[in-house]
Design an enzyme around this catalytic site. Structure first.
Site, mmCIF file in Angstrom:
data_model
loop_
_atom_site.group_PDB
_atom_site.id
_atom_site.type_symbol
_atom_site.label_atom_id
_atom_site.label_comp_id
_atom_site.label_asym_id
_atom_site.label_seq_id
_atom_site.Cartn_x
_atom_site.Cartn_y
_atom_site.Cartn_z
ATOM 1 N N HIS A 286 -17.741 -11.082 -53.905
ATOM 2 C CA HIS A 286 -18.686 -11.153 -54.529
ATOM 3 C C HIS A 286 -18.325 -10.507 -55.903
ATOM 4 C CE1 HIS A 286 -22.430 -11.117 -56.920
ATOM 5 N NE2 HIS A 286 -22.553 -10.053 -56.791
ATOM 6 N N ASN B 61 -21.984 -11.956 -62.994
ATOM 7 C CA ASN B 61 -22.122 -11.930 -61.579
ATOM 8 C C ASN B 61 -24.134 -13.201 -61.622
ATOM 9 O OD1 ASN B 61 -23.614 -11.464 -59.631
ATOM 10 N ND2 ASN B 61 -23.951 -9.084 -59.820
ATOM 11 N N CYS C 219 -27.013 -10.888 -53.958
ATOM 12 C CA CYS C 219 -25.634 -10.987 -54.147
ATOM 13 C C CYS C 219 -25.220 -11.475 -52.114
ATOM 14 C CB CYS C 219 -24.976 -10.002 -54.266
ATOM 15 S SG CYS C 219 -26.124 -9.092 -56.030
HETATM 16 O O1 UT7 Z 1 -24.364 -7.457 -58.111
HETATM 17 C C1 UT7 Z 1 -24.821 -7.058 -57.297
HETATM 18 C C2 UT7 Z 1 -24.235 -4.818 -57.389
HETATM 19 N N1 UT7 Z 1 -24.526 -5.033 -58.448
HETATM 20 C C3 UT7 Z 1 -23.115 -3.921 -58.754
HETATM 21 O O2 UT7 Z 1 -22.396 -3.854 -58.017
HETATM 22 C C4 UT7 Z 1 -23.593 -3.492 -60.287
HETATM 23 C C5 UT7 Z 1 -23.266 -2.002 -59.634
HETATM 24 N N2 UT7 Z 1 -22.617 -1.093 -61.076
HETATM 25 C C6 UT7 Z 1 -21.374 -1.422 -62.362
HETATM 26 O O3 UT7 Z 1 -20.770 -1.999 -62.290
HETATM 27 C C7 UT7 Z 1 -21.911 -0.598 -63.218
HETATM 28 O O4 UT7 Z 1 -22.371 0.260 -62.931
HETATM 29 C C8 UT7 Z 1 -22.373 -0.941 -64.950
HETATM 30 C C9 UT7 Z 1 -21.286 -2.220 -64.908
HETATM 31 C C10 UT7 Z 1 -23.865 -1.989 -64.487
HETATM 32 C C11 UT7 Z 1 -22.672 0.334 -65.995
HETATM 33 O O5 UT7 Z 1 -21.643 1.023 -65.883
HETATM 34 P P1 UT7 Z 1 -20.871 2.571 -65.869
HETATM 35 O O6 UT7 Z 1 -20.286 2.955 -65.601
HETATM 36 O O7 UT7 Z 1 -22.339 2.973 -64.525
HETATM 37 O O8 UT7 Z 1 -21.945 2.669 -67.396
HETATM 38 P P2 UT7 Z 1 -23.074 4.108 -66.852
HETATM 39 O O9 UT7 Z 1 -24.976 3.263 -66.431
HETATM 40 O O10 UT7 Z 1 -23.158 4.958 -66.264
HETATM 41 O O11 UT7 Z 1 -23.339 4.227 -68.615
HETATM 42 C C12 UT7 Z 1 -22.716 4.475 -69.880
HETATM 43 C C13 UT7 Z 1 -22.897 5.004 -70.824
HETATM 44 C C14 UT7 Z 1 -24.360 4.863 -70.555
HETATM 45 O O12 UT7 Z 1 -24.508 5.821 -72.274
HETATM 46 P P3 UT7 Z 1 -25.200 7.547 -72.154
HETATM 47 O O13 UT7 Z 1 -26.056 7.754 -71.869
HETATM 48 O O14 UT7 Z 1 -23.854 7.899 -71.340
HETATM 49 O O15 UT7 Z 1 -24.848 7.549 -73.213
HETATM 50 C C15 UT7 Z 1 -25.310 3.744 -70.890
HETATM 51 O O16 UT7 Z 1 -26.833 3.749 -71.766
HETATM 52 O O17 UT7 Z 1 -23.004 3.698 -71.075
HETATM 53 C C16 UT7 Z 1 -24.357 2.922 -71.574
HETATM 54 N N3 UT7 Z 1 -24.491 1.615 -71.052
HETATM 55 C C17 UT7 Z 1 -23.818 0.810 -71.942
HETATM 56 N N4 UT7 Z 1 -23.083 0.659 -74.052
HETATM 57 C C18 UT7 Z 1 -23.022 -0.539 -73.925
HETATM 58 C C19 UT7 Z 1 -24.968 0.541 -70.454
HETATM 59 N N5 UT7 Z 1 -24.927 -0.592 -70.210
HETATM 60 C C20 UT7 Z 1 -24.283 -0.194 -71.783
HETATM 61 C C21 UT7 Z 1 -24.041 -1.720 -72.766
HETATM 62 N N6 UT7 Z 1 -23.057 -1.632 -73.449
HETATM 63 N N7 UT7 Z 1 -24.435 -2.944 -72.283
#
Ligand code: UT7
Length: 335
Positions: free
Chosen positions: A262, A292, A116
């Protein structure tokens, strides 16, 4: 005065196929609401068979070259930033050069990674080459085809909903006055946590590089510890902005006309803006439409801001990125 560099023209190209959150919800357990609330993304562009990174890059490059008022034959160097090369080797830079029809000129092609942060790293290289007097016109491209490498199932939903395909390009040339020049670039990396955002295979350290077990386990798909990456992003991006401000003697955030961050997650960018006291109208985001696109987000976002009149000639612009590696950096310029 030694040479200084400037951005002469910017171009972009995205595939025509729009993939909405509802399209993804039909293939995995996710919802439009979850994706919008956590990331801001409403839709992204994914390639159709036959579309390539070099092809998108060529379209973006032709626009950047035209906006710069030069011809492809005038280019002295191509820098191609991507984490998703069209093929394993050679680098995609030579494929772009061929598409531009300038292979016979022997123009060097430099392929870089840095995910990125690829565009900022590329800008720092282009700036150094122009300052040294070695080159006069450098084509810098950030291009990414993520969609062909994603796990479009519930297993991969955290990453798959985020990524899009696209290309952005800029022509970097010699500055003729102080009102239009690249002021600074700052680039950084910390490999301590390289595995929190990575694609593990195919890998030359493995025998074979990709096994049936790897495929079964999905190791050829990107993996991310999202929360860790998020925390690093909201720490490193403000640091990179402050570093650039200090280096340029910019005393107040109010002096900056536009920040192009970004596009990884709208929430990350909103938090960064809040942390540095930047009013929302001074940051342009378009992750809502494109997701992204990794190395391509900054030139695509910058292109849109220019077209919308949000970046005008002479404006003080800050580019800032964070990504896998981990890598991060910023650039300040007078457009
Ligand atoms: O470009 C390179 C750099 N990348 C980034 O900067 C990305 C940084 N991270 C993020 O943007 C976020 O961490 C995400 C958007 C990827 C995820 O959001 P989050 O609020 O951190 O969610 P999480 O990974 O902690 O997941 C929360 C819940 C989980 O379920 P449980 O364990 O609480 O039951 C996940 O399994 O959301 C679930 N989950 C989803 N649910 C519906 C993860 N992905 C999805 C999805 N749809 N697509």
């Amino acid at each position: 005065m030694t040479n200084r560099s400037r951005i002469m023209g910017v171009g972009m190209s995205v595939p025509s196929r729009v993939v909405t959150n509802h399209d993804l919800a039909a293939k995995m357990e996710t919802t439009h609401e979850w994706i919008v609330e956590r990331t801001g993304i409403e839709e992204r562009r994914w390639v159709s068979p036959g579309e390539t990174g070099a092809g998108l890059a060529a379209k973006a490059s032709r626009e950047a070259i035209e906006k710069a008022g030069i011809a492809a034959e005038d280019l002295d160097l191509i820098i191609y930033a991507t984490l998703s090369p069209d093929i394993y080797f050679p680098g995609t830079g030579v494929l772009l050069q061929r598409e531009l029809g300038i292979g016979h000129k022997g123009v060097p092609c430099l392929d870089i990674r840095q995910q990125c942060t690829g565009f900022i790293y590329g800008l720092s290289i282009a700036d150094a080459y122009i300052r040294s007097g070695n080159f006069k016109h450098i084509l810098l491209v950030g291009a990414e085809i993520q969609s062909t490498g994603l796990d479009v199932s519930t297993r991969g939903r955290d990453i798959t909903v985020i990524f899009g395909d696209g290309a952005g390009a800029a022509v970097i040339g010699v500055a003729t006055d102080e009102a239009h020049m690249i002021l600074s670039t700052h680039i950084h990396a910390d490999g301590t946590e390289a595995e929190i955002l990575w694609t593990e295979t195919p890998a030359s350290r493995n025998h074979p590089r990709l096994s049936a077990e790897d495929l079964e386990a999905g190791k050829h798909f990107p993996q991310m510890k999202g929360k860790n990456v998020f925390k690093h992003a909201v720490t490193r991006m403000p640091q990179a902005i402050m570093e650039g401000m200090q280096a340029n003697g910019i005393k107040s955030i109010a002096d900056i006309d536009m920040v192009i961050p970004h596009q990884a997650n709208l929430r990350i960018n909103q938090m960064v803006a809040q942390m540095i006291g930047l009013p929302p109208e001074k940051m342009h985001n378009n992750i809502q439409k494109y997701g992204n696109t990794t190395a391509a987000t900054i030139p695509i976002c910058m292109h849109e801001a220019i077209e919308l009149g949000k970046i005008k000639p002479g404006d003080l612009v800050c580019l800032v990125a964070f990504g896998a590696g981990l890598t991060w950096g910023s650039a300040f310029l007078r457009f």
